[in-house]
Design a protein around this motif. Structure first.
Motif, PDB file in Angstrom:
ATOM      1  N   PRO A 181     -10.745 -17.780  19.219  1.00 45.18           N
ATOM      2  CA  PRO A 181      -9.787 -18.797  19.698  1.00 45.18           C
ATOM      3  C   PRO A 181      -8.821 -18.273  20.747  1.00 45.18           C
ATOM      4  O   PRO A 181      -8.203 -19.065  21.456  1.00 45.18           O
ATOM      5  CB  PRO A 181      -9.008 -19.187  18.430  1.00 45.18           C
ATOM      6  N   TYR A 182      -8.714 -16.945  20.855  1.00 44.91           N
ATOM      7  CA  TYR A 182      -7.702 -16.355  21.735  1.00 44.91           C
ATOM      8  C   TYR A 182      -8.334 -15.761  23.002  1.00 44.91           C
ATOM      9  O   TYR A 182      -7.716 -14.977  23.702  1.00 44.91           O
ATOM     10  CB  TYR A 182      -6.885 -15.303  20.940  1.00 44.91           C
ATOM     11  N   ASP A 197      -3.969 -26.819  25.912  1.00 44.85           N
ATOM     12  CA  ASP A 197      -3.469 -26.300  24.620  1.00 44.85           C
ATOM     13  C   ASP A 197      -4.189 -24.997  24.260  1.00 44.85           C
ATOM     14  O   ASP A 197      -3.589 -24.064  23.726  1.00 44.85           O
ATOM     15  CB  ASP A 197      -3.715 -27.325  23.508  1.00 44.85           C
ATOM     16  N   VAL A 198      -5.502 -24.942  24.560  1.00 45.21           N
ATOM     17  CA  VAL A 198      -6.280 -23.753  24.208  1.00 45.21           C
ATOM     18  C   VAL A 198      -5.959 -22.602  25.163  1.00 45.21           C
ATOM     19  O   VAL A 198      -5.821 -21.442  24.746  1.00 45.21           O
ATOM     20  CB  VAL A 198      -7.797 -24.083  24.188  1.00 45.21           C
ATOM     21  N   LEU A 201      -3.030 -20.712  24.046  1.00 41.16           N
ATOM     22  CA  LEU A 201      -3.269 -19.721  22.979  1.00 41.16           C
ATOM     23  C   LEU A 201      -3.585 -18.357  23.602  1.00 41.16           C
ATOM     24  O   LEU A 201      -3.121 -17.320  23.137  1.00 41.16           O
ATOM     25  CB  LEU A 201      -4.449 -20.132  22.084  1.00 41.16           C
ATOM     26  N   SER A 340      -4.001 -19.126  10.975  1.00 36.44           N
ATOM     27  CA  SER A 340      -5.212 -18.776  11.735  1.00 36.44           C
ATOM     28  C   SER A 340      -6.381 -19.680  11.342  1.00 36.44           C
ATOM     29  O   SER A 340      -7.233 -19.994  12.180  1.00 36.44           O
ATOM     30  CB  SER A 340      -5.556 -17.287  11.590  1.00 36.44           C
ATOM     31  N   ILE A 343      -6.022 -22.895  13.395  1.00 34.42           N
ATOM     32  CA  ILE A 343      -6.416 -22.756  14.810  1.00 34.42           C
ATOM     33  C   ILE A 343      -7.933 -22.609  14.947  1.00 34.42           C
ATOM     34  O   ILE A 343      -8.569 -23.286  15.759  1.00 34.42           O
ATOM     35  CB  ILE A 343      -5.663 -21.574  15.453  1.00 34.42           C
ATOM     36  N   ARG A 344      -8.536 -21.766  14.116  1.00 33.89           N
ATOM     37  CA  ARG A 344      -9.978 -21.544  14.319  1.00 33.89           C
ATOM     38  C   ARG A 344     -10.801 -22.791  13.961  1.00 33.89           C
ATOM     39  O   ARG A 344     -11.863 -23.013  14.535  1.00 33.89           O
ATOM     40  CB  ARG A 344     -10.429 -20.298  13.543  1.00 33.89           C
ATOM     41  N   SER A 346      -9.842 -25.731  14.658  1.00 24.81           N
ATOM     42  CA  SER A 346      -9.554 -26.739  15.690  1.00 24.81           C
ATOM     43  C   SER A 346     -10.236 -26.420  17.009  1.00 24.81           C
ATOM     44  O   SER A 346     -10.636 -27.335  17.730  1.00 24.81           O
ATOM     45  CB  SER A 346      -8.037 -26.837  15.931  1.00 24.81           C
ATOM     46  N   ILE A 372      -3.102 -27.231  15.859  1.00 19.31           N
ATOM     47  CA  ILE A 372      -2.899 -26.027  16.693  1.00 19.31           C
ATOM     48  C   ILE A 372      -1.416 -25.656  16.729  1.00 19.31           C
ATOM     49  O   ILE A 372      -1.045 -24.480  16.552  1.00 19.31           O
ATOM     50  CB  ILE A 372      -3.439 -26.265  18.126  1.00 19.31           C
ATOM     51  N   GLY A 375      -0.434 -24.295  13.389  1.00 24.19           N
ATOM     52  CA  GLY A 375      -1.061 -22.981  13.189  1.00 24.19           C
ATOM     53  C   GLY A 375      -0.323 -21.887  13.943  1.00 24.19           C
ATOM     54  O   GLY A 375      -0.024 -20.824  13.392  1.00 24.19           O
ATOM     55  N   LYS A 376      -0.011 -22.163  15.208  1.00 24.54           N
ATOM     56  CA  LYS A 376       0.720 -21.167  16.018  1.00 24.54           C
ATOM     57  C   LYS A 376       2.061 -20.835  15.376  1.00 24.54           C
ATOM     58  O   LYS A 376       2.436 -19.659  15.242  1.00 24.54           O
ATOM     59  CB  LYS A 376       1.000 -21.749  17.415  1.00 24.54           C
TER      60      LYS A 376
END
Ligand code: SR1
Ligand code: MG
Length: 399
Positions: A181-182, A197-198, A201, A340, A343-344, A346, A372, A375-376
């Motif tokens: 995701p990062y 949004d991604v 990250l 986490s 996020i993963r 999503s 997201i 999650g962040k």
């Protein structure tokens, strides 16, 4: 030479007749493959009345949801069966019973739970099981305490670590939770509307530092025999009953990972509910999810603490106050791992139906953004959230 071959329905029936432990095995006559997970074949075995009596599950030598291009160890069937057998010893009410397993064929025979339903589907349909969250807390306390250094002799504990070395399945988690995701990765899967949004990250240095710390904890903290993938799709529920299944990601890791995965999936449901019920009608179901999270953690912590007082064998670990200090660390880890998971699920390879089945695109995107954002925040502020009550207050703050 390996005896492995992929089962068809007839093979599964013959296997269940041989190893299902029924008094009259010839009653078993047909099978249906019902596996809808990411990895395995799952056969329901029916009797002459058409009643499902037993389950035969077989690992495929690749990731089912991707195909043969992603080979995967068959040893995961042994790891799954042995994790469930170990967990059943400590929490028989809340663990599916394994009746037989064969590491060569990567196959196991287990009790049929057709009178139960997968919790995720029930949560999405807003069908409430009042005892489920506490039962999950109880399952986690019993299995994680009894496989930890609080309870096991140090030699037994080290033997357990060796028995449950699970590098390939851990690598999936290491990649999907803490890498993909990062960074830009072909496995990632999210709508174009979420590109900004991604990208954010990938650009968030503070977030990536906190994720690095979580991954390091996942790599190196051999605290207890985890289920390893305890999301609401790995849990069957019925009135007054809850059973964990699907433990192929089992390994000896940080206790907060199981707690965080479980809480994270309740929170993903919280994020998705407006997409299924409408914003106004989702409000009370969402409050229920937050109560579920509070009950899950509080039951887990109370039970683990009580077990520690009653049964800790190690003289240093039984020092008054140590178990509650340890639980505070578990909680901090759990909040980070929960973030986490949000996020993963999503933006990564593997999503959840709680959000993916929302038909309206704008609503689904809003729910993904919510997951997201939450999650962040949880990953970064985990050390500043000290209780389930503070956690809930933070969740409310983010909408
Ligand atoms: C390739 S496996 C993808 C996901 O499915 C499993 O249920 C685990 O959650 C894993 O991360
Ligand atoms: Mg699974």
């Amino acid at each position: 030479m390996s005896q492995y071959r992929t089962f068809n329905a007839d093979d599964a029936v013959a296997y269940a007749q041989q190893f299902g432990g029924l008094d009259n095995p010839s009653e078993l006559v047909s099978a249906q493959e019902v596996g809808d997970g990411n990895l395995n074949l799952v056969f329901k075995i029916f009797d002459t009345q058409g009643v499902s009596r037993i389950i035969v599950k077989q690992a495929l030598p690749y990731v089912r949801c991707v195909g043969e291009s992603w080979p995967l160890t068959l040893d995961r069937a042994r790891l799954e069966a042995q994790t469930l057998v170990e967990h059943f010893k400590h929490s028989p009410q809340h663990t599916v019973q394994i009746l037989h397993f064969d590491p060569e064929l990567a196959v196991m025979v287990m009790e049929d739970l057709s009178d139960h339903r997968i919790w995720r589907g029930e949560l999405i349909a807003n069908r409430y099981y009042p005892q489920a969250a506490r039962q999950l807390g109880e399952y986690l306390a019993q299995t994680l305490f009894h496989t930890s250094d609080f309870y096991l002799h140090p030699h037994q504990k080290k033997a357990q670590v060796a028995q449950f070395i699970n590098p390939e399945m851990c690598e999936i988690t290491e990649d999907l939770f803490f890498n993909d995701p990062y960074q830009i990765h072909e496995r990632n899967n999210y709508p174009a509307a979420l590109e900004a949004d991604v990208a954010a990250l990938r650009d968030d240095a503070q977030l990536k530092l906190a994720v690095a710390s979580l991954k390091h904890t996942f790599f190196s903290h051999a605290e207890a025999l985890l289920h390893g993938d305890i999301h609401s799709g790995s849990i069957f529920v019925a009135d007054g009953s809850l059973k964990a299944i699907d433990a192929e990601f089992g390994y000896v890791g940080p206790i907060g990972f199981d707690i965080g995965t479980a809480i994270g999936n309740l929170l993903l449901n919280y994020c998705g509910l407006p997409g299924h019920l409408g914003i106004r009608d989702a409000a009370s179901a969402r409050e229920q999810r937050l109560t579920d999270i509070q009950e899950l953690w509080n039951t887990f912590a109370e039970r683990f603490q009580a077990l520690a007082v009653e049964k800790t064998r190690d003289s240093a670990l039984s020092t008054p106050g140590y178990a509650s200090q340890f639980l505070q660390k578990v909680w901090t880890d759990a909040v980070g791992f929960c973030g986490s998971e949000l996020i993963r699920r999503s933006v990564g390879l593997s999503h959840v139906a709680d959000i993916d089945t929302i038909r309206d695109d704008d609503m689904r995107h809003d729910c993904l953004r919510h997951a997201i954002t939450l999650g962040k925040a949880l990953i970064v502020i985990a050390p500043r959230i000290h209780s389930a009550e503070e956690f809930i207050a933070r969740v409310r703050q983010y909408g």
